[in-house]
Design a protein around this motif. Structure first.
Motif, PDB file in Angstrom:
ATOM      1  N   GLN A  72      35.407  37.008  39.279  1.00 25.50           N
ATOM      2  CA  GLN A  72      36.653  36.456  38.759  1.00 25.50           C
ATOM      3  C   GLN A  72      37.488  37.578  38.148  1.00 25.50           C
ATOM      4  OE1 GLN A  72      36.237  33.197  36.034  1.00 25.50           O
ATOM      5  NE2 GLN A  72      38.423  33.116  35.565  1.00 25.50           N
ATOM      6  N   LEU A  73      38.718  37.699  38.584  1.00 27.21           N
ATOM      7  CA  LEU A  73      39.620  38.736  38.094  1.00 27.21           C
ATOM      8  C   LEU A  73      40.867  38.069  37.541  1.00 27.21           C
ATOM      9  CD1 LEU A  73      40.234  41.831  37.917  1.00 27.21           C
ATOM     10  CD2 LEU A  73      41.445  41.575  40.100  1.00 27.21           C
ATOM     11  N   ASN A  74      41.060  38.180  36.243  1.00 25.74           N
ATOM     12  CA  ASN A  74      42.276  37.657  35.637  1.00 25.74           C
ATOM     13  C   ASN A  74      43.481  38.447  36.130  1.00 25.74           C
ATOM     14  OD1 ASN A  74      40.767  35.807  34.109  1.00 25.74           O
ATOM     15  ND2 ASN A  74      40.474  37.304  32.471  1.00 25.74           N
ATOM     16  N   ALA A  75      44.614  37.790  36.247  1.00 27.28           N
ATOM     17  CA  ALA A  75      45.798  38.437  36.813  1.00 27.28           C
ATOM     18  C   ALA A  75      46.168  39.704  36.069  1.00 27.28           C
ATOM     19  CB  ALA A  75      46.970  37.455  36.816  1.00 27.28           C
ATOM     20  N   ASP A  76      46.083  39.691  34.749  1.00 24.64           N
ATOM     21  CA  ASP A  76      46.488  40.872  33.985  1.00 24.64           C
ATOM     22  C   ASP A  76      45.412  41.948  33.937  1.00 24.64           C
ATOM     23  OD1 ASP A  76      44.791  39.431  32.413  1.00 24.64           O
ATOM     24  OD2 ASP A  76      46.027  39.498  30.606  1.00 24.64           O
ATOM     25  N   ASP A  77      44.229  41.681  34.520  1.00 27.01           N
ATOM     26  CA  ASP A  77      43.177  42.698  34.587  1.00 27.01           C
ATOM     27  C   ASP A  77      43.248  43.527  35.863  1.00 27.01           C
ATOM     28  OD1 ASP A  77      42.114  42.013  32.155  1.00 27.01           O
ATOM     29  OD2 ASP A  77      40.591  40.664  32.989  1.00 27.01           O
ATOM     30  N   ALA A  78      44.103  43.150  36.804  1.00 26.88           N
ATOM     31  CA  ALA A  78      44.191  43.890  38.065  1.00 26.88           C
ATOM     32  C   ALA A  78      44.707  45.311  37.853  1.00 26.88           C
ATOM     33  CB  ALA A  78      45.092  43.147  39.047  1.00 26.88           C
ATOM     34  N   SER A  79      45.364  45.570  36.735  1.00 27.74           N
ATOM     35  CA  SER A  79      45.910  46.898  36.451  1.00 27.74           C
ATOM     36  C   SER A  79      44.939  47.791  35.686  1.00 27.74           C
ATOM     37  CB  SER A  79      47.211  46.769  35.643  1.00 27.74           C
ATOM     38  OG  SER A  79      46.950  46.154  34.385  1.00 27.74           O
ATOM     39  N   VAL A  80      43.681  47.362  35.535  1.00 29.56           N
ATOM     40  CA  VAL A  80      42.746  48.105  34.691  1.00 29.56           C
ATOM     41  C   VAL A  80      42.531  49.534  35.182  1.00 29.56           C
ATOM     42  CG1 VAL A  80      40.696  47.255  35.927  1.00 29.56           C
ATOM     43  CG2 VAL A  80      40.491  48.032  33.548  1.00 29.56           C
TER      44      VAL A  80
END
Length: 225
Positions: A72-80
């Motif tokens: 599961q990848l939260n939308a705002d975690d894609a920029s990590v």
């Protein structure tokens, strides 16, 4: 005009450590598997979308890897990955070895599959200054396409040019096709299949000056270039 060009991530900066640490943040205990899936997707995204900014390549490849691995990848975690990239560690021998090259009269350049803003943040952590940088944003393509090398050659017209990189597929293959002397920094102990195109191999950058001296020869500038 003697130049040594480098790939940055994987060669000077511990790219795999940075990726793995970042992936553990979003998938604790599953980072290693996610990393291997991610690497495959990153290459595919770069090949399909050569004009895409690298920070979006990072995000898009991570989304695809997480979907495949059912993470599961939260939308705002894609920029990590883009967020943590400026903090990825520099390999310990980089400062001494690049300083030795500069002291011996070599100019240093980066040919990187990265954006201008991201490599600017990384350059603040590198212990030695570079005389030139060519990014994917400048070249309009990602290595192993030859655009980085062609743009650098046209812009700086080196008389002697040695390319140093960890990436076999991304760097050694295009350097070979262009007739460049090349030094493979085989940090991962890889054994590529198919045609062997490496002239000089080192496990890291230790004693790089001696290896560059052994590799150097006049650059065979393309006719009409």
């Amino acid at each position: 005009m003697r130049w040594v060009t480098f790939d940055c991530y994987g060669t000077l900066v511990d790219w795999r450590h940075g990726l793995l640490t970042s992936m553990e943040l979003i998938a604790p205990g599953r980072g290693a598997g996610l990393l291997e899936t991610y690497l495959r997707h990153e290459l595919a995204v770069e090949e399909k979308s050569p004009s895409m900014r690298y920070r979006e390549v990072l995000a898009q490849a991570l989304r695809r890897a997480c979907a495949e691995e059912r993470v599961q990848l939260n939308a705002d975690d894609a920029s990590v990955l883009a967020t943590t990239l400026p903090y990825w560690p520099v390999f310990p021998e980089v400062g001494a070895e690049l300083s030795a090259l500069r002291a011996a009269g070599w100019r240093l350049a980066l040919l990187t599959n990265c954006d201008r803003d991201l490599i600017a943040e990384t350059r603040r952590r590198l212990p030695v200054a570079f005389d030139a940088v060519v990014t994917a944003e400048d070249a309009g393509a990602y290595k192993p396409a030859p655009a980085h090398f062609e743009l650098f050659g046209d812009s700086y017209e080196p008389e002697v040019w040695v390319h140093v990189a960890q990436g076999y597929h991304h760097d050694m293959l295009p350097a070979h096709r262009l007739g460049l002397p090349r030094v493979w920094i085989n940090r991962l102990g890889e054994h590529p299949s198919g045609e062997q195109v490496v002239e000089h191999v080192r496990p890291d950058l230790t004693n790089l000056l001696d290896t560059v001296r052994a590799a150097q020869r006049p650059w065979p500038r393309p006719a009409g270039g």
